[in-house]
Motif scaffolding. Structure first.
Motif, PDB file in Angstrom:
ATOM      1  N   ASN A  64       0.947  -1.133   0.616  1.00  0.00           N
ATOM      2  CA  ASN A  64       0.163   0.114   0.168  1.00  0.00           C
ATOM      3  C   ASN A  64       0.512   1.399  -0.919  1.00  0.00           C
ATOM      4  OD1 ASN A  64       1.409   0.697   2.838  1.00  0.00           O
ATOM      5  ND2 ASN A  64      -1.363  -0.063   3.448  1.00  0.00           N
ATOM      6  N   ASP A  82     -10.044   2.859   4.877  1.00  0.00           N
ATOM      7  CA  ASP A  82      -9.512   3.057   4.440  1.00  0.00           C
ATOM      8  C   ASP A  82      -9.750   3.693   3.449  1.00  0.00           C
ATOM      9  OD1 ASP A  82      -8.928   2.886   0.976  1.00  0.00           O
ATOM     10  OD2 ASP A  82      -7.972   0.726   2.350  1.00  0.00           O
ATOM     11  N   GLU A  87      -4.947   3.934   5.275  1.00  0.00           N
ATOM     12  CA  GLU A  87      -5.569   4.334   5.937  1.00  0.00           C
ATOM     13  C   GLU A  87      -5.487   4.892   7.291  1.00  0.00           C
ATOM     14  OE1 GLU A  87      -4.182  -0.257   7.753  1.00  0.00           O
ATOM     15  OE2 GLU A  87      -5.281  -0.840   6.452  1.00  0.00           O
TER      16      GLU A  87
END
Length: 105
Positions: A64, A82, A87
């Motif tokens: 990510n 998310d 996050e």
């Protein structure tokens, strides 16, 4: 995999268990470099034994944008959401109801 774990208000035996795999750098703050299998095992064991305690686990994650993943147990009015691959931690007002949408209208 790099791991940072913060525990609050958990039983003492859990602290001893965590010290087998991670180093405690401050009260309730554990850091280490362990395999994904160990991380998953730690998370399962810690959440089962935590009772009303709060746990935040941050692990390295190459897939990510941020480079890490956050897991939260007993967030006391917080949740991880998310937002387009990022996050973020969101506070939930007491008594509020949210569906699965990140930010309800």
């Amino acid at each position: 995999m790099f791991v940072t774990l913060r525990i609050t208000a958990v039983p003492d035996h859990l602290r001893g268990y965590l010290s087998r795999f991670l180093v405690e750098y401050g009260t309730g703050l554990y850091v280490g470099n362990v395999s994904r299998r160990i991380v998953d095992s730690l998370w399962s064991r810690v959440t089962d034994a935590a009772g009303e305690g709060e746990i935040v686990l941050v692990t390295s994650e190459a897939t990510n944008e941020q480079g890490f993943k956050v897991r939260l147990h007993q967030g006391r009015g917080k949740e991880v959401v998310d937002m387009d691959g990022f996050e973020l931690l969101r506070s939930i007002p007491e008594g509020a109801y949210y569906d699965s949408e990140p930010f309800p209208d």
